[in-house]
Design a protein around this motif. Structure first.
Motif: not given
Length: 152
Positions: A29, A35-36
Motif C-alpha cells: 500500500i 489499494k487498502q
C-alpha cells in the motif's frame, strides 16, 4: 553481539506469518502497488502460494535471528533454481533496529546459502526503504531493476 540464525519453531512461524501478512500488505500500500481494500487477503494469498506447507515448504528456510537468547528478528531464504537463492523477507524487530543485527544476519544468510549450494542471492527492497537499500549496497548487492512511477 553474537548473531545466530535458528530454524523457526512452528509457534514462531505462526507469529511471524501473522506479522508478515500485515507488514507485506502495508508495504504494498505504502509503495502504491495495492489499494487498502483487499490488501490483507492478497498478502495472505501470496504467502500461502509461496509457503504452501508453511515452515515445512521444500527449499525454503525460515530463521529466527538471535543474539544469545534474545530474538531480534527473522529471515526467510528460498532456494529458487539454478543455485540462486532469494531472500523473501528479513525483519529486525522494533527496539532492535539500528544495532547492526541486520548486517550480521545477512552475513549469516550468506554462510548458510553457500552451505546449501547457492551461488547467488537476490532480494527485493521497496524503493522507499532507504535504510535497507543502503545496508544491501554496503554488503555488495547491486541493483538489477528499478521501477519508477509518477502519480498524475
Amino acid at each position: 553481539m553474537t548473531v545466530t540464525l535458528k530454524t523457526m519453531s512452528s509457534e514462531e512461524f505462526q507469529q511471524y506469518l501473522s506479522y508478515a501478512i500485515d507488514n507485506f500488505a502495508n508495504e504494498q500500500i505504502k509503495s502504491g502497488n495495492w489499494k487498502q481494500e483487499g490488501a490483507i487477503s492478497k498478502a495472505a494469498k501470496e504467502h500461502k502460494h509461496l509457503l504452501p506447507d508453511g515452515p515445512n515448504t521444500d527449499n525454503n528456510y525460515l530463521f529466527t535471528i538471535r543474539d544469545g537468547d534474545l530474538k531480534v528478528g527473522m529471515v526467510w531464504l528460498a532456494n529458487k533454481d539454478d543455485n540462486k537463492g532469494f531472500i523473501y523477507d528479513i525483519n529486525i524487530w522494533t527496539g532492535n533496529q539500528g544495532k547492526g543485527y541486520g548486517k550480521q544476519a545477512m552475513k549469516q544468510v550468506e554462510i548458510i546459502a553457500k552451505e546449501i549450494g547457492l551461488k547467488m542471492i537476490g532480494l527485493h527492497v521497496f524503493g522507499h526503504n532507504k535504510v535497507a537499500r543502503s545496508l544491501y549496497e554496503q554488503l555488495g548487492y547491486v541493483e538489477t531493476n528499478i521501477k519508477m512511477e509518477k502519480s498524475l
